[in-house]
Design a protein around this motif. Structure first.
Motif, mmCIF file in Angstrom:
data_model
loop_
_atom_site.group_PDB
_atom_site.id
_atom_site.type_symbol
_atom_site.label_atom_id
_atom_site.label_comp_id
_atom_site.label_asym_id
_atom_site.label_seq_id
_atom_site.Cartn_x
_atom_site.Cartn_y
_atom_site.Cartn_z
ATOM 1 N N PRO A 68 57.119 -40.214 7.326
ATOM 2 C CA PRO A 68 58.181 -40.291 6.311
ATOM 3 C C PRO A 68 59.096 -39.064 6.293
ATOM 4 C CG PRO A 68 55.995 -40.245 5.268
ATOM 5 C CD PRO A 68 55.777 -40.405 6.736
ATOM 6 N N GLY A 160 54.483 -35.472 0.506
ATOM 7 C CA GLY A 160 54.249 -35.871 -0.875
ATOM 8 C C GLY A 160 55.254 -35.299 -1.863
ATOM 9 N N ARG A 162 59.482 -33.667 -2.451
ATOM 10 C CA ARG A 162 60.782 -33.368 -1.874
ATOM 11 C C ARG A 162 61.696 -32.820 -2.954
ATOM 12 N NH1 ARG A 162 62.492 -38.918 0.530
ATOM 13 N NH2 ARG A 162 60.400 -38.711 1.285
ATOM 14 N N HIS A 225 41.964 -51.153 1.400
ATOM 15 C CA HIS A 225 42.631 -50.144 0.582
ATOM 16 C C HIS A 225 44.013 -49.711 1.074
ATOM 17 C CE1 HIS A 225 39.117 -49.460 -1.920
ATOM 18 N NE2 HIS A 225 38.387 -49.459 -0.823
ATOM 19 N N GLU A 228 47.635 -53.335 2.335
ATOM 20 C CA GLU A 228 48.525 -53.862 1.283
ATOM 21 C C GLU A 228 49.920 -53.217 1.402
ATOM 22 O OE1 GLU A 228 48.863 -52.686 -3.447
ATOM 23 O OE2 GLU A 228 47.057 -52.165 -2.343
ATOM 24 N N ILE A 235 55.948 -50.934 1.640
ATOM 25 C CA ILE A 235 56.496 -49.600 1.414
ATOM 26 C C ILE A 235 55.853 -48.494 2.261
ATOM 27 C CG2 ILE A 235 57.299 -50.090 -0.923
ATOM 28 C CD1 ILE A 235 54.753 -48.793 -1.977
ATOM 29 N N GLY A 236 54.691 -48.733 2.828
ATOM 30 C CA GLY A 236 54.028 -47.702 3.646
ATOM 31 C C GLY A 236 54.826 -47.462 4.915
ATOM 32 N N LEU A 240 49.018 -49.974 9.606
ATOM 33 C CA LEU A 240 47.610 -49.628 9.854
ATOM 34 C C LEU A 240 46.836 -50.916 10.096
ATOM 35 C CD1 LEU A 240 46.981 -46.801 7.208
ATOM 36 C CD2 LEU A 240 47.190 -46.550 9.683
ATOM 37 N N ILE A 253 45.591 -39.616 8.885
ATOM 38 C CA ILE A 253 44.671 -40.377 8.012
ATOM 39 C C ILE A 253 43.614 -39.420 7.476
ATOM 40 C CG2 ILE A 253 42.867 -42.165 7.968
ATOM 41 C CD1 ILE A 253 44.533 -43.763 9.966
ATOM 42 N N VAL A 257 43.342 -38.625 3.395
ATOM 43 C CA VAL A 257 42.119 -39.051 2.711
ATOM 44 C C VAL A 257 41.357 -37.826 2.209
ATOM 45 C CG1 VAL A 257 39.906 -40.231 3.019
ATOM 46 C CG2 VAL A 257 41.982 -41.216 3.987
ATOM 47 N N MET A 262 45.971 -40.499 -0.439
ATOM 48 C CA MET A 262 46.023 -41.937 -0.201
ATOM 49 C C MET A 262 44.629 -42.498 -0.425
ATOM 50 S SD MET A 262 48.984 -43.183 0.829
ATOM 51 C CE MET A 262 50.445 -42.239 0.476
ATOM 52 N N PRO A 263 44.480 -43.705 -0.932
ATOM 53 C CA PRO A 263 45.568 -44.488 -1.510
ATOM 54 C C PRO A 263 46.103 -43.793 -2.759
ATOM 55 C CG PRO A 263 43.448 -45.497 -2.031
ATOM 56 C CD PRO A 263 43.176 -44.337 -1.134
ATOM 57 N N PRO A 264 47.401 -43.971 -3.045
ATOM 58 C CA PRO A 264 47.998 -43.241 -4.153
ATOM 59 C C PRO A 264 47.478 -43.715 -5.504
ATOM 60 C CG PRO A 264 49.538 -44.843 -3.229
ATOM 61 C CD PRO A 264 48.349 -44.852 -2.344
ATOM 62 N N LEU A 288 36.180 -42.916 6.850
ATOM 63 C CA LEU A 288 37.521 -42.693 7.409
ATOM 64 C C LEU A 288 37.640 -41.287 7.982
ATOM 65 C CD1 LEU A 288 40.009 -44.428 4.914
ATOM 66 C CD2 LEU A 288 39.025 -45.304 7.034
ATOM 67 N N TRP A 525 55.825 -41.083 -7.100
ATOM 68 C CA TRP A 525 54.965 -42.234 -7.397
ATOM 69 C C TRP A 525 54.985 -42.502 -8.879
ATOM 70 C CZ3 TRP A 525 53.160 -45.407 -3.912
ATOM 71 C CH2 TRP A 525 52.991 -44.953 -2.615
HETATM 72 C C1 HEC Z 1 50.505 -48.560 -2.849
HETATM 73 C C2 HEC Z 1 50.882 -48.441 -1.488
HETATM 74 C C3 HEC Z 1 50.040 -47.622 -0.546
HETATM 75 C C4 HEC Z 1 48.685 -47.685 -0.337
HETATM 76 C C5 HEC Z 1 47.673 -48.608 -0.996
HETATM 77 C C6 HEC Z 1 48.395 -46.720 0.703
HETATM 78 N N1 HEC Z 1 49.540 -46.099 1.098
HETATM 79 FE FE1 HEC Z 1 49.713 -44.629 2.513
HETATM 80 N N2 HEC Z 1 51.681 -44.401 2.060
HETATM 81 C C7 HEC Z 1 52.395 -45.173 1.183
HETATM 82 C C8 HEC Z 1 53.765 -44.675 1.115
HETATM 83 C C9 HEC Z 1 54.897 -45.251 0.293
HETATM 84 C C10 HEC Z 1 53.832 -43.541 1.944
HETATM 85 C C11 HEC Z 1 55.040 -42.632 2.189
HETATM 86 C C12 HEC Z 1 55.030 -41.483 1.253
HETATM 87 C C13 HEC Z 1 56.295 -40.645 1.335
HETATM 88 O O1 HEC Z 1 57.327 -41.141 1.787
HETATM 89 O O2 HEC Z 1 56.199 -39.495 0.935
HETATM 90 C C14 HEC Z 1 52.507 -43.417 2.548
HETATM 91 C C15 HEC Z 1 52.187 -42.439 3.480
HETATM 92 C C16 HEC Z 1 51.021 -42.448 4.223
HETATM 93 C C17 HEC Z 1 50.789 -41.632 5.388
HETATM 94 C C18 HEC Z 1 51.790 -40.685 6.042
HETATM 95 C C19 HEC Z 1 51.646 -39.297 5.555
HETATM 96 C C20 HEC Z 1 52.257 -39.046 4.228
HETATM 97 O O3 HEC Z 1 51.598 -38.411 3.405
HETATM 98 O O4 HEC Z 1 53.389 -39.460 3.976
HETATM 99 C C21 HEC Z 1 49.509 -41.916 5.814
HETATM 100 C C22 HEC Z 1 48.792 -41.340 7.012
HETATM 101 C C23 HEC Z 1 48.960 -42.907 4.906
HETATM 102 N N3 HEC Z 1 49.897 -43.225 3.957
HETATM 103 C C24 HEC Z 1 47.696 -43.431 5.004
HETATM 104 C C25 HEC Z 1 47.136 -44.304 4.055
HETATM 105 C C26 HEC Z 1 45.751 -44.724 4.064
HETATM 106 C C27 HEC Z 1 44.720 -44.292 5.085
HETATM 107 C C28 HEC Z 1 45.589 -45.571 2.996
HETATM 108 C C29 HEC Z 1 44.330 -46.249 2.539
HETATM 109 C C30 HEC Z 1 43.161 -45.431 2.387
HETATM 110 C C31 HEC Z 1 46.874 -45.687 2.336
HETATM 111 N N4 HEC Z 1 47.773 -44.906 3.005
HETATM 112 C C32 HEC Z 1 47.123 -46.475 1.213
HETATM 113 C C33 HEC Z 1 51.916 -46.254 0.475
HETATM 114 C C34 HEC Z 1 50.574 -46.606 0.361
#
Ligand code: HEC
Length: 585
Positions: A68, A160, A162, A225, A228, A235-236, A240, A253, A257, A262-264, A288, A525
């Motif tokens: 991102p 996380g 900006r 987790h 979705e 939005i991710g 994955l 990852i 973790v 994440m998850p947020p 993980l 968030w």
């Molecule tokens: C509710 C939606 C949602 C879920 C559920 C979610 N993510 Fe994300 N994830 C995002 C978004 C949106 C971003 C981009 C954040 C940003 O732009 O700063 C992101 C960013 C990331 C990144 C990139 C690094 C970062 O911090 O931007 C990783 C790696 C990641 N997620 C892994 C995971 C993993 C592993 C899980 C499950 C354990 C997970 N995510 C669950 C929405 C989600």
């Protein structure tokens, strides 16, 4: 060249035999840089220019298709490359993700837009030689081949967080110095992007910690987790869905973790229980982390392949009964943008009850958030609940970072009167490219009028006065609840300096109860918190919202720690609103 090869082998061996990639020292500013020739995406051989007097400097910029920060930063980087190419600086864009797909690379190349060659570092030759660990690290080399700067591109982004705009432009400052024949004042900063997964794998863990395999152990956790949001169309920022997806993102990852990013999910688990809570069990976390920071084994494929994750639906709320679209809005490439207020008539000839609403950003890159309000027809203004009308008072539907659609429980709904209009409050943030946005809202109507009406109230404090540098400025807002109500959802809203937010209920007997505690509020968030069961609040209670703001320099998102900050609409001003969705009993 020989020493480089030797060091490359050493890196490889270290990577294979130890968990912590202890490679030779990273080239420091002041040292000469030599790199092996590599190929750019269009198969041209790329080598650093040597002894070419027309080359006044070189910038090597690491980027990637799915990080991102890399994505957010690329337009500014490309613009800088164009500006300085004219002054004899050569830019090279390097994607170190060995598993990047051809489609991803093509798209990235289109975004780089000829500002310099795009190198897919398939063997991580440059990545290892320069000991780059994060995408978005940039290196500036002067005309004689000496490294002058390495680190972040600017200070706008960190993982996380900006700032609305950068205050320091590190790479640009380094280029200005190099072109003037000087050493940059700041030769090194910490790079901020996504961790690069090393192509070489560390050895498998020694028993008894046991082997962790992708198909058997990791995929089920990701599916439950992460998928979705982390699939195309959601939005991710990265998919994955497959072994290759997870393998490519392994280092990141492990980090997200480990740091519980994440998850947020931001509610303190001590208070309340939430229908939409997200989180990993300790065992899932450990699975993980062990896999992603270990040997990343794929393991045996399941006899029966798992069903493919369903594609992201166009509308999560089901087929809408009505879709309204705002007229095209033009968003400039740069600069501060005032809120756009756009009114769209509903065209309804009879009253409708809405059970679900979903807002789709037209140009996702620039839509920061949207709040949608109902405007009653003139002859029915008196019916409009005051809390639903006044801006900041309460909204009808919303699109906020990281959030899902607005849906209300069975038997409840929001009223949309005949002849009403929807007022869209659009908050756009420029991303370096001029864009057009036509955001939409989809509405699902109740088959029959619901028994109870959902209203939204914003418990707010406009008298904000946050001193410069304050790390925990505290403010409070109150709502005297006059009749019995059931609370369906909470949504705390602050801006970049928001630090923590609590909803505390004072019962009529004086007892205090914390309903929701968000100890580390995150502007990125703005989650809605939906209680497992609607919360019963009796008339005569007081709902207190308590917010803290961090206006110190330690808050990486802080646009300006020297400012006294007051209430205002722009994200560099502040707001303090505790929204609640409720029904009266
Ligand atoms: C509710 C939606 C949602 C879920 C559920 C979610 N993510 Fe994300 N994830 C995002 C978004 C949106 C971003 C981009 C954040 C940003 O732009 O700063 C992101 C960013 C990331 C990144 C990139 C690094 C970062 O911090 O931007 C990783 C790696 C990641 N997620 C892994 C995971 C993993 C592993 C899980 C499950 C354990 C997970 N995510 C669950 C929405 C989600």
């Amino acid at each position: 060249m020989k020493s480089l090869l030797a060091s490359a082998i050493a890196v490889f061996l270290c990577a294979v035999f130890t968990q912590n990639q202890t490679a030779p020292v990273a080239p420091k500013p002041g040292s000469a840089v030599e790199l092996p020739p590599v190929k750019s995406l269009d198969s041209t051989v790329v080598a650093l220019p040597k002894g070419d007097p027309s080359v006044k400097g070189v910038a090597i910029c690491f980027t990637a298709a799915h990080c991102p920060i890399a994505t957010a930063q690329l337009p500014a980087l490309v613009a800088l490359a164009r500006q300085y190419s004219e002054q004899g600086v050569r830019f090279y864009f390097v994607d170190p993700n060995v598993k990047e797909t051809t489609a991803d690379l093509k798209e990235l190349e289109a975004r780089v837009h000829g500002a310099g060659p795009l190198i897919h570092d398939t063997e991580q030759l440059w990545t290892r030689a320069l000991k780059v660990s994060r995408t978005t690290e940039a290196l500036v080399i002067d005309g004689s081949g000496v490294l002058r700067y390495r680190g972040a591109f600017d200070d706008q982004f960190a993982l996380g967080t900006r700032k609305p705009e950068p205050q320091r432009h590190y790479v640009k400052e380094a280029l200005v110095a190099v072109l003037a024949g000087k050493a940059p004042a700041l030769p090194e900063t910490e790079p901020k992007g996504c961790l690069i997964t090393p192509a070489a794998r560390p050895a498998a863990p020694v028993p008894p910690s046991g082997e962790v395999h992708y198909h058997e152990h990791v995929a089920p956790v990701l599916r439950k987790h992460c998928v979705e949001c982390h699939r195309p169309g959601e939005i991710g920022p990265l998919p994955l869905l497959s072994y290759d997806d997870a393998d490519a993102a392994a280092a990141m990852i492990a980090e997200v973790v480990e740091q519980r990013r994440m998850p947020p999910w931001h509610a303190n688990p001590q208070f309340g229980s939430w229908k939409n809570a997200r989180g990993l069990s300790e065992e899932e976390r450990s699975t993980l982390i062990r896999w992603a920071s270990g040997a990343r084994s794929e393991g045996p494929k399941p006899a029966k392949p798992a069903d493919p994750a369903p594609a992201a639906p166009l509308w999560h709320i089901g087929a809408p009964d009505l879709v309204l679209t705002i007229p095209k809005q033009r968003i400039p490439a740069t600069g501060k943008i005032d809120y756009h207020y756009v009114e769209v008539p509903t065209g309804l000839t009879e009253d409708r009850w809405v059970t679900a609403a979903e807002v789709h950003a037209g140009a996702r890159e620039v839509v920061h958030h949207a709040l949608i309000f109902v405007v009653y027809p003139k002859d029915r203004r008196h019916e409009q609940p005051p809390i639903d009308g006044g801006l900041n008072g309460g909204f009808f539907a919303s699109l906020v970072p990281g959030e899902r659609p607005n849906e209300w429980p069975a038997g409840t709904g929001k009223l949309l009167p005949a002849g009403s209009a929807l007022l869209f409050q659009m908050h756009y943030t420029a991303d370096g490219t001029a864009r057009e946005d036509a955001t939409q809202i989809g509405l699902v109507f109740a088959k029959e009028p619901p028994a109870r009406r959902v209203v939204n109230r914003g418990i707010h404090q406009r008298k904000l006065n946050i001193p410069p540098g304050a790390s925990a400025a505290r403010f409070e807002a109150r709502w005297k609840v006059s009749r019995d109500v059931e609370i369906l959802a909470f949504l705390p809203h602050m801006h970049y300096r928001g630090k923590s937010f609590r909803y505390v209920l004072e019962h009529p007997d004086g007892r205090e109860e914390t309903l929701l505690d968000v100890p580390r509020y995150d502007f990125g968030w703005q989650a809605t918190y939906i209680p497992e069961k609607p919360l019963q609040v009796s008339g005569g209670s007081t709902m207190r919202c308590i917010a803290e703001f961090d206006n110190s320099a330690a808050n990486l998102a802080n646009p300006n720690p020297k400012a006294t900050v007051r209430w205002g609409e722009q994200s560099w001003d502040e707001m303090m609103i505790g929204y609640v969705d409720y029904v009266e009993k």
